[in-house]
Design a protein around this motif. Sequence first.
Motif, short mmCIF file in Angstrom:
data_model
loop_
_atom_site.label_atom_id
_atom_site.label_comp_id
_atom_site.label_asym_id
_atom_site.label_seq_id
_atom_site.Cartn_x
_atom_site.Cartn_y
_atom_site.Cartn_z
N THR A 72 0.81 -1.22 0.00
CA THR A 72 0.00 0.00 0.00
C THR A 72 0.85 1.27 0.00
N LEU A 116 -1.83 -1.32 -5.04
CA LEU A 116 -2.34 -0.17 -4.30
C LEU A 116 -3.82 0.03 -4.59
N GLY A 122 -3.48 4.34 -1.67
CA GLY A 122 -2.19 4.24 -1.00
C GLY A 122 -1.32 5.41 -1.39
N ARG A 123 -0.01 5.20 -1.29
CA ARG A 123 0.91 6.31 -1.60
C ARG A 123 2.21 5.77 -2.18
N ILE A 163 -4.66 7.31 -5.04
CA ILE A 163 -3.24 7.07 -4.78
C ILE A 163 -2.50 8.40 -4.83
#
Length: 232
Positions: A72, A116, A122-123, A163
């Motif tokens: 993630t 993700l 997520g990042r 994201i």
Amino acid sequence: MDLKQAVVLVTGGNRGIGKALVAEAVARGARKVYAAARDPRTVTAPGVHALALDVTDPGSVRRAAEQTGDVTVLINNAGIYVGASLLTGDLAEVRREFETNFYGPIAVTRAFVPQLLAGGGGRIVNVHSALSWVAFGQSYSATKAALWSASDAVRLELAPQGIGVTGLHVGYVDTDMAAAVDAPKISPEAVAAQVFDAVEQDRDEVLADDTSRGAKQSLSADPAQRYAAMAG
């Protein structure tokens, strides 16, 4: 982002900034941490999952994605420094630097974005440099400038899908890569702490030291002034 629910993968996680990022993720209680390296036997941090990954090898990137599935937070940290002249340097070395510092993060991002998305977002963190904005590193600066621009493009494309993309800019860090440099250096641990602060706060940019902050400010100067300062 709640890091205690995060699954973090750090490329180049066996040394330098990458090793510090891995340790910081563990210290903040991430649910799982992958430390990726070309040779996973060089990953010595306790409590992490060592992962074989050569960012310049498409097969290695594909296998790493197949062996995880739950990432993630992706941190594209792996990089090399050649610093060749773009006019007279070995062009094969320039290409090698681009393969690692630019195409590598792009390939890894493409492979892991589906994970993700499957996790609801997520990042991604891309390790740029203060040299994204000044040309002291010649070919190295060119690779990092390209990655900075790519981060902006990917950020725009992924934002509607939940994201985020964070870019890290930093000057000299007290690692093996800068061992021969006689200049003020920030510790990799201090860099890692700022990165995860930004991840937790959903921030898109980290200016980790005075060098990176000064480099960003210089972008608004007249080009003649900027390049006169670099030449000096």
